[in-house]
Motif scaffolding. Structure first.
Motif, short mmCIF file in Angstrom:
data_model
loop_
_atom_site.label_atom_id
_atom_site.label_comp_id
_atom_site.label_asym_id
_atom_site.label_seq_id
_atom_site.Cartn_x
_atom_site.Cartn_y
_atom_site.Cartn_z
N ASN A 81 -6.18 -0.30 -4.36
CA ASN A 81 -6.87 0.06 -3.03
C ASN A 81 -5.81 0.40 -1.89
O ASN A 81 -6.05 1.20 -1.37
CB ASN A 81 -7.49 -1.25 -2.69
N ASP A 82 -4.54 -0.45 -2.11
CA ASP A 82 -3.53 0.02 -1.38
C ASP A 82 -2.44 -0.69 -1.58
O ASP A 82 -2.22 -1.43 -2.19
CB ASP A 82 -4.11 -0.59 0.34
N LEU A 96 3.53 -5.22 -1.74
CA LEU A 96 1.95 -5.73 -1.80
C LEU A 96 1.23 -4.76 -2.40
O LEU A 96 0.97 -3.61 -1.73
CB LEU A 96 1.72 -6.28 -0.42
N LYS A 147 -2.75 -3.98 -3.50
CA LYS A 147 -3.97 -4.50 -3.48
C LYS A 147 -4.65 -3.73 -4.45
O LYS A 147 -4.85 -2.65 -4.17
CB LYS A 147 -4.43 -4.49 -1.96
N THR A 148 -5.38 -4.32 -5.34
CA THR A 148 -6.12 -4.02 -6.41
C THR A 148 -7.57 -4.47 -6.58
O THR A 148 -7.86 -5.54 -5.93
CB THR A 148 -5.50 -4.10 -7.80
N ASP A 195 -4.92 -9.18 -4.93
CA ASP A 195 -3.44 -8.76 -4.40
C ASP A 195 -2.42 -9.17 -5.22
O ASP A 195 -2.39 -10.48 -5.65
CB ASP A 195 -3.73 -9.23 -3.00
N THR A 212 1.92 -9.52 -5.02
CA THR A 212 3.43 -9.32 -4.39
C THR A 212 4.48 -9.37 -5.46
O THR A 212 4.42 -10.06 -6.28
CB THR A 212 3.59 -10.31 -3.35
#
Lengths: 320, 159
Positions: free
Chosen positions: A127-128, A137, A139-140, A144, A146
């Motif tokens: 995602n991001d 970080l 984001k999937t 998320d 890290t």
């Protein structure tokens, strides 16, 4: 990173709109969160497929060799390491420089899929990605994660000499000011210091595993012969059987054909399905060419060519 | 057992012992002529060097060297004109660069130093040719038979 992506899409759309390029080769989201795949954009409506993140490991320059007969200009997105491949192709007269539009992205380093997969669930969709200095970080769709950048960085990025592309018609993203880490070939020296038996044991166990898929050749921006020695049947230069002897002949010949020409993009190493450390051979040749003939890193300047296709009267003498 | 029988047996034992097989790629204009001179001057040299005549040492592709090892050579020698003496003006300068690198690559992957050698021998240096042949043969004898890359040691697939 968002700014870079926006910039990239804008540039690609403009190039396609103004017919400055017929196709833009870049990275798109891949099958897993930390993978990307090459995308070929031909319409300004599709530029949203282009992405930029720390997982854009694939080098895209070899596609220029495949698409060289396509009418119109070809735009390709490159990182610093891939950009040396552009000069490899133009120096080898594979594609004229004015047929290529180079979109350069300064790159701080790419993350290794294998290293990431051992630390997080990579099966979701991305995602991001947020850059948090030391950490990343991710984001999937599976949550998320890290990760520490230094733990998942590709090995080749640790000794990167060109964070900024050596050639670019359009630069998207800010120039990276970290001073280049000069490669002092520590790893190669370690292998050189081994005894003959140790070296033989190590390399034979590597060559033994080769399945002769030729992925290393196919990805290489330096391997662009129309008739490849490994495909030739008459004369049968290299046996087609898979055994340790023919595999060794293949690997040594492949490496030697790249001697003084290898731009050290590390793609051969990455694509090898058997994890053969092909780059160790290339690096050794780079080191020797540098030490013996004061070679500049190949592909870092527009002029140049093959070190073994040139000579100096004062070259070192060992055969007297 | 008579003396003559004994000597025949000795000869047989000698002939079955390993003898080095060394391939020499010799440039037509210098080293090959040097080998000729060594021959007509009757310089004594071991008979284990098998010479392949090439138009220039720059004609020698590193694949030839590897191929020789595959086909059972225990050592490979590339011999050409001294730098500056090339019949084609610059061929051996390329040879020099090429084999400086190639020799290091072979040693890097675990070939014994000495398996592959390169030398400059002119057409007038018959003595140097003979001396060098002796040296190469001695080196290879110390190293023993080459097992690396040999195709006849690989089990053949039966279809």
């Amino acid at each position: 990173m968002k700014k870079v992506i926006e910039n990239l899409r804008e540039t690609a759309a403009r190039l396609l709109q103004n017919k400055e390029a017929e196709v833009v080769i870049g990275w798109g989201l891949g099958s897993e969160a930390v993978r990307t795949q090459p995308v070929f954009i031909t319409s300004p409506d599709n530029v949203d497929k282009l992405v930029w993140n720390p997982f854009c490991v694939n080098g895209l320059t070899k596609y220029l060799s495949d698409l060289k007969t396509r009418p119109g200009k070809i735009a390709v997105v490159v990182k610093g390491c891939d950009s040396r491949g552009i000069y490899r192709l133009t120096q080898d007269n594979i594609i004229p420089r004015d047929k290529v539009v180079v979109i350069g992205i300064p790159c701080a380093g790419q993350m290794s899929y294998t290293k990431l997969a051992s630390k997080m669930d990579v099966s979701g969709q991305l995602n991001d990605v947020e850059d948090k200095g030391e950490d990343l970080l991710i984001k999937t769709s599976k949550g998320d994660f890290t990760v520490k950048k230094s733990e998942v960085l590709l090995d080749k990025c640790l000794t990167c000499e060109h964070h900024n592309p050596v050639v670019a018609d359009h630069v998207v993203g800010d120039t990276i000011n970290t001073c280049p880490t000069p490669d002092n070939y520590e790893e190669i020296k370690k292998f050189e210091a081994m005894s003959t038996e140790e070296k033989a044991r190590f390399w034979l166990s590597q060559f033994e595993r080769c399945i002769r898929c030729y992925a290393c050749r196919n990805i290489c921006p330096g391997c662009t012969c129309r008739e490849c020695i490994f495909d030739a049947i008459k004369p049968d230069w290299v046996g087609k059987e898979i055994n340790v002897s023919e595999n060794e002949l293949f690997h040594l010949t492949r490496a030697f054909h790249l001697a003084g020409r290898c731009v050290d993009c590390g793609e051969c190493d990455r694509v090898c399905p058997m994890d053969i450390p092909i780059r160790l051979l290339n690096k050794k040749l780079l080191k020797d060419c540098k030490e013996l003939f004061n070679m500049e890193p190949p592909g870092s300047t527009e002029e140049g060519g093959s070190v073994l296709g040139q000579y100096r009267l004062e070259d070192p003498e060992e055969f007297m | 057992m008579s003396v003559s029988e004994k000597s025949v047996l000795n000869q047989k034992a000698e002939s079955s012992a390993w003898k080095p097989k060394i391939i020499g790629f010799c440039c037509n204009w210098c080293s090959y002529a040097g080998a000729d001179l060594a021959g007509i001057s009757r310089f004594k040299q071991p008979p284990y060097l098998r010479i392949i005549r090439v138009p220039c040492s720059g004609r020698v592709n590193p694949v030839y060297v590897l191929r020789a090892f595959q086909k059972g050579a225990d050592g490979v020698l590339v011999a050409g004109c001294h730098p500056g003496d090339c019949h084609y003006a610059t061929g051996n300068y390329f040879t020099r660069r090429r084999f400086l690198i190639f020799k290091r690559l072979l040693e890097y992957v675990g070939f014994e130093p000495g398996r592959f050698q390169a030398r400059w021998i002119s057409g007038a240096e018959g003595q140097k040719f003979a001396d060098n042949t002796k040296k190469v043969v001695d080196d290879i004898k110390t190293l023993g038979p080459n097992k690396r890359m040999r195709l006849d040691s690989i089990p053949q697939i039966k279809y």
